[in-house]
Design a protein around this motif. Structure first.
Motif, mmCIF file in Angstrom:
data_model
loop_
_atom_site.group_PDB
_atom_site.id
_atom_site.type_symbol
_atom_site.label_atom_id
_atom_site.label_comp_id
_atom_site.label_asym_id
_atom_site.label_seq_id
_atom_site.Cartn_x
_atom_site.Cartn_y
_atom_site.Cartn_z
ATOM 1 N N UNK A 185 4.282 9.564 -5.148
ATOM 2 C CA UNK A 185 5.673 9.159 -5.297
ATOM 3 C C UNK A 185 5.932 8.606 -6.694
ATOM 4 N N UNK A 186 4.938 7.933 -7.250
ATOM 5 C CA UNK A 186 5.090 7.412 -8.611
ATOM 6 C C UNK A 186 5.136 8.554 -9.615
ATOM 7 N N UNK A 187 4.295 9.568 -9.379
ATOM 8 C CA UNK A 187 4.238 10.695 -10.312
ATOM 9 C C UNK A 187 5.442 11.617 -10.131
ATOM 10 N N UNK A 188 5.706 11.976 -8.873
ATOM 11 C CA UNK A 188 6.807 12.905 -8.582
ATOM 12 C C UNK A 188 7.962 12.117 -7.986
ATOM 13 N N UNK A 189 8.513 11.209 -8.772
ATOM 14 C CA UNK A 189 9.436 10.231 -8.215
ATOM 15 C C UNK A 189 10.774 10.811 -7.763
ATOM 16 N N UNK A 190 11.076 12.046 -8.141
ATOM 17 C CA UNK A 190 12.317 12.627 -7.636
ATOM 18 C C UNK A 190 12.055 13.675 -6.555
ATOM 19 N N UNK A 191 10.810 13.724 -6.069
ATOM 20 C CA UNK A 191 10.490 14.621 -4.957
ATOM 21 C C UNK A 191 10.829 13.929 -3.638
ATOM 22 N N UNK A 192 11.196 14.718 -2.630
ATOM 23 C CA UNK A 192 11.475 14.112 -1.331
ATOM 24 C C UNK A 192 10.192 14.041 -0.509
ATOM 25 N N UNK A 193 10.288 13.402 0.671
ATOM 26 C CA UNK A 193 9.096 13.181 1.483
ATOM 27 C C UNK A 193 8.441 14.485 1.925
ATOM 28 N N UNK A 194 9.262 15.518 2.181
ATOM 29 C CA UNK A 194 8.695 16.798 2.603
ATOM 30 C C UNK A 194 7.816 17.393 1.510
ATOM 31 N N UNK A 195 8.276 17.298 0.263
ATOM 32 C CA UNK A 195 7.466 17.795 -0.856
ATOM 33 C C UNK A 195 6.183 16.985 -1.001
ATOM 34 N N UNK A 196 6.326 15.655 -0.875
ATOM 35 C CA UNK A 196 5.147 14.796 -0.978
ATOM 36 C C UNK A 196 4.137 15.154 0.103
ATOM 37 N N UNK A 197 4.614 15.324 1.333
ATOM 38 C CA UNK A 197 3.708 15.662 2.436
ATOM 39 C C UNK A 197 3.030 17.009 2.218
ATOM 40 N N UNK A 198 3.728 17.946 1.582
ATOM 41 C CA UNK A 198 3.106 19.238 1.313
ATOM 42 C C UNK A 198 1.982 19.095 0.301
ATOM 43 N N UNK B 172 0.830 -1.214 0.000
ATOM 44 C CA UNK B 172 0.000 0.000 0.000
ATOM 45 C C UNK B 172 0.859 1.257 0.000
ATOM 46 N N UNK B 173 1.947 1.243 0.768
ATOM 47 C CA UNK B 173 2.841 2.408 0.832
ATOM 48 C C UNK B 173 3.779 2.481 -0.382
ATOM 49 N N UNK B 174 3.969 1.347 -1.062
ATOM 50 C CA UNK B 174 4.964 1.271 -2.133
ATOM 51 C C UNK B 174 6.345 1.685 -1.603
ATOM 52 N N UNK B 175 6.616 1.270 -0.373
ATOM 53 C CA UNK B 175 7.828 1.718 0.301
ATOM 54 C C UNK B 175 8.013 0.862 1.548
ATOM 55 N N UNK B 176 9.263 0.659 1.988
ATOM 56 C CA UNK B 176 9.521 -0.067 3.216
ATOM 57 C C UNK B 176 10.335 0.747 4.222
ATOM 58 N N UNK B 177 10.744 1.957 3.835
ATOM 59 C CA UNK B 177 11.643 2.732 4.682
ATOM 60 C C UNK B 177 10.993 3.211 5.978
ATOM 61 N N UNK B 178 9.677 3.206 6.049
ATOM 62 C CA UNK B 178 8.986 3.652 7.253
ATOM 63 C C UNK B 178 8.954 2.563 8.330
ATOM 64 N N UNK C 149 -5.091 8.130 2.349
ATOM 65 C CA UNK C 149 -3.880 8.936 2.482
ATOM 66 C C UNK C 149 -2.647 8.133 2.092
ATOM 67 N N UNK C 150 -2.603 6.883 2.505
ATOM 68 C CA UNK C 150 -1.471 6.019 2.158
ATOM 69 C C UNK C 150 -1.399 5.820 0.646
ATOM 70 N N UNK C 151 -2.538 5.546 0.039
ATOM 71 C CA UNK C 151 -2.559 5.305 -1.408
ATOM 72 C C UNK C 151 -2.211 6.571 -2.173
ATOM 73 N N UNK C 152 -2.728 7.721 -1.728
ATOM 74 C CA UNK C 152 -2.406 8.982 -2.401
ATOM 75 C C UNK C 152 -0.905 9.238 -2.370
#
Length: 431
Positions: free
Chosen positions: A244-257, A59-65, A236-239
């Protein structure tokens, strides 16, 4: 073991609770039978966590969390097994999409497999032996720590409301139908004479089987045939995964914004256009086909993994058997998985009949097919694994018949010992 069995994943557990060592493949249908406190629930809870972890990472498409605090919360505390972890405790889980290896809270490893790029979201359902708590008045208002029991109660509150009087559900062979009355906010059963009772007025068997059967029907049928309501947290998790797929070079802060934008507080079906509008600087990098595929894989469930504790609770032996038939009939064997823990030999007999029905199906005439209750629940023995717990904390495969069926198991031994004692005394009776 037959190399043709349809294994989905693999689970290794060392030194947790009563379990000293197990190394088992997880099949489509899995049954663990054993004495009290022999490790059945330990296996069920560890597997449940591993299945949830895999689903959550998809769901997160990520494991770093994933960190030690999350493992402590979701593995140890959620399943109430923190005190079960002995020296040398170890978990190895190899699923469809990830591999998880655990030594302790600070030493674990998660690897995404090649198949992760096509991973699909699903449903993980833990149906505990405490399921009859749902009949208690105002149970949802009682303060409870987050746990597998609490989550089942709240999942039940979502599921049971889908079964109105118009769609009242027949319950196995109990000759009653269940529905939820929205007006009185009560769970009700309809008797053969059409008289109605609230569920807390029913027998203990009915109070045990209704939460199991209705929730299982919900996760194996209803959610695949209807539009399931989804929580804000899940959206929220899916969004975030989509962004991240769309803005794949954005960092987490940008994604959260981006996630903080009020325009994104809408249902996922409407989000793609809004995300594209919000992230204009990444518009040329968007692969719409990839994003659309990701949405389809994450937005709705594609399978159900179920862990069920003691389906036989408070049921007459004949009803135990017919419940297993009804449960196996519900499962889509090409999609779903179930693991059951049990004390009852009748669970084994029922599963054996379903496998035997599969083996002889081609030789049965139509009259035989109609007369066999297990026929409509038949299952390829290659899709079934059955183990018994041993006193040394291991498991034994008890599908030892050359036909892939259940062979001798310790309940036969218990029955023989009981009969031997009977025959040793019966001759003393005066005829």
């Amino acid at each position: 073991m037959s190399k043709n069995r349809c294994f989905m994943s693999r689970l290794i557990i060392d030194n947790i609770g009563p379990i000293s060592h197990i190394d088992i493949p997880i099949n489509r249908v899995n049954v663990i039978i054993g004495k009290q406190s022999s490790g059945k629930s330990t296996i069920a809870k560890v597997l449940s966590f591993c299945l949830w972890l895999e689903k959550d990472i998809v769901a997160h498409q990520d494991k770093d969390y994933i960190d030690s605090e999350l493992l402590k919360k979701e593995l140890l505390n959620y399943h109430k097994i923190a005190n079960y972890f002995n020296e040398g405790a170890y978990i190895h889980y190899e699923g469809n999409y990830i591999t998880f290896e655990y030594h302790d809270l600070e030493h674990f490893n998660i690897t995404m497999k090649e198949s992760f790029k096509n991973a699909k979201n699903g449903k993980v359902a833990y149906i505990p032996s405490e399921r009859n708590l749902v009949v208690l008045n105002n149970i949802s208002s009682l303060p409870m720590d987050k746990s597998y029991v609490r989550d089942f109660l709240f999942n039940w509150l979502t599921a049971h409301s889908k079964y109105s009087k118009k769609e009242a559900m027949p319950i196995v062979d109990l000759n009653v139908r269940y529905y939820y009355d929205e007006e009185s906010k009560s769970d009700r059963i309809i008797l053969p004479n059409e008289k109605e009772l609230e569920i807390d007025e029913a027998s203990s068997g009915i109070q045990s089987v209704i939460p199991l059967y209705i929730y299982m029907n919900y996760v194996t049928k209803w959610i695949f045939e209807n539009e399931e309501g989804t929580s804000y947290d899940k959206y929220s998790v899916i969004r975030k995964a989509l962004l991240k797929e769309i803005a794949h070079d954005a960092d987490d802060a940008e994604i959260d914004s981006y996630l903080g934008s009020p325009s994104l507080q809408m249902k996922i079906q409407e989000n793609l256009a809004l995300i594209r509008k919000t992230t204009k600087e990444y518009l040329n990098k968007i692969d719409l086909a990839t994003v659309s595929d990701l949405m389809e894989r994450l937005e709705k469930p594609h399978y159900a993994n179920m862990i069920i504790e003691e389906p036989e609770l408070n049921l007459f032996p004949q009803t135990q058997v017919r419940l297993i038939y009804a449960m196996l009939k519900e499962i889509d064997f090409g999609r779903d998985m179930v693991l059951m823990t049990t004390h009852s030999p009748y669970t084994l007999y029922a599963v054996n009949n379903c496998m035997l029905s599969y083996k002889v199906a081609k030789d049965l005439d139509e009259e035989d097919k109609a007369s066999l209750l297990s026929y409509s629940s038949r299952i390829n023995p290659d899709m079934v694994s059955v183990w018994q717990t041993n006193d040394d904390g291991t498991l034994s495969d008890i599908k030892t018949s050359p036909f892939g069926l259940i062979g001798k198991h310790y309940f036969n031994e218990v029955m023989n010992d009981t009969l031997d004692e009977y025959h040793a005394m019966i001759d003393y009776l005066e005829l």
